[in-house]
Scaffold this active site. Sequence first.
Site, short mmCIF file in Angstrom:
data_model
loop_
_atom_site.label_atom_id
_atom_site.label_comp_id
_atom_site.label_asym_id
_atom_site.label_seq_id
_atom_site.Cartn_x
_atom_site.Cartn_y
_atom_site.Cartn_z
N HIS A 1 0.85 -1.19 0.00
CA HIS A 1 0.00 0.00 0.00
C HIS A 1 0.88 1.24 0.00
CE1 HIS A 1 -3.73 2.23 0.52
NE2 HIS A 1 -3.05 3.03 1.33
N SER A 2 0.56 2.19 -0.87
CA SER A 2 1.28 3.46 -0.98
C SER A 2 2.77 3.18 -1.25
CB SER A 2 1.05 4.30 0.29
OG SER A 2 1.42 5.64 0.06
N LEU A 3 3.66 3.59 -0.36
CA LEU A 3 5.09 3.31 -0.57
C LEU A 3 5.33 1.83 -0.79
CD1 LEU A 3 8.12 3.98 -0.54
CD2 LEU A 3 8.04 3.90 1.97
N SER B 1 -1.65 -1.03 -4.19
CA SER B 1 -2.76 -0.36 -3.51
C SER B 1 -2.37 1.06 -3.12
CB SER B 1 -3.14 -1.17 -2.26
OG SER B 1 -4.13 -0.53 -1.50
#
Length: 246
Positions: free
Chosen positions: A89-91, A117
């Site tokens: 997720h993200s990073l 994500s």
Amino acid sequence: MNNKLFVIPKPNPNAKLRLFCFPYAGGSPAIYMPWSSELHPEVELVLLQFPGRGARMGEPAYVEMQHKVDELLAHQAFLTEKPYVLMGHSLGSRVIFEVTKHLVENNAPLPRHLIASGSRAPHTASVKERIYDLPHDAFVEELYKLNGTPKELLEHKELMELLLPLLRADFQIAECYRAQATTLPCPITVFHGHDDIEISAEQLHGWQDLTEHKIDIHYFNGGHFFINQCRDEVLKTVNQVLSRIV
């Protein structure tokens, strides 16, 4: 697996597939821990615990993407010994892209699928202002605005003093890393929050540049941290992706 990098909440030696989950900036394995009892029964959940958090709190957090990749590649045998899927997720989404790119270069067994994500495509430029090197008070104020760190934690001065180096390090990677576009042979499923104003349509659809397959985009209610806000729906969709692979 006696290794601090990998956390396996519910070991399943007979699993046919492993799902490796990578946290967002400042996140820990705790984000995904509740998933262990609700995943597809033939999938083993493996959580990534990088330096600066959990049992590795005493280790300096990484400040460059390559440091994360190097540690993962040092454990390539475990990472690739069973069929596997990478999710971030993200990073974390950018980490799974970068490590997969290196696995391709190493001619290693590749993930059966990537689930990216809450992230812009890693080769697209961030339009956000850099915050990782702001003065203390300004940095904490930006963390409040992002709404990804619990308010009670932000207001706990002693804990924040411990966590700030980790948060700054993670944001340094998130804000400074930009990938070279590489087309991967792995399918990519993309998760996105309807109200996530941090990611433009161009940045979202940029994931298509990075795979030979047609990307599949799933939209969820909520902003950048929809993975927490819509946990049940996200997990249901993850299981749908996994069920097509197991």
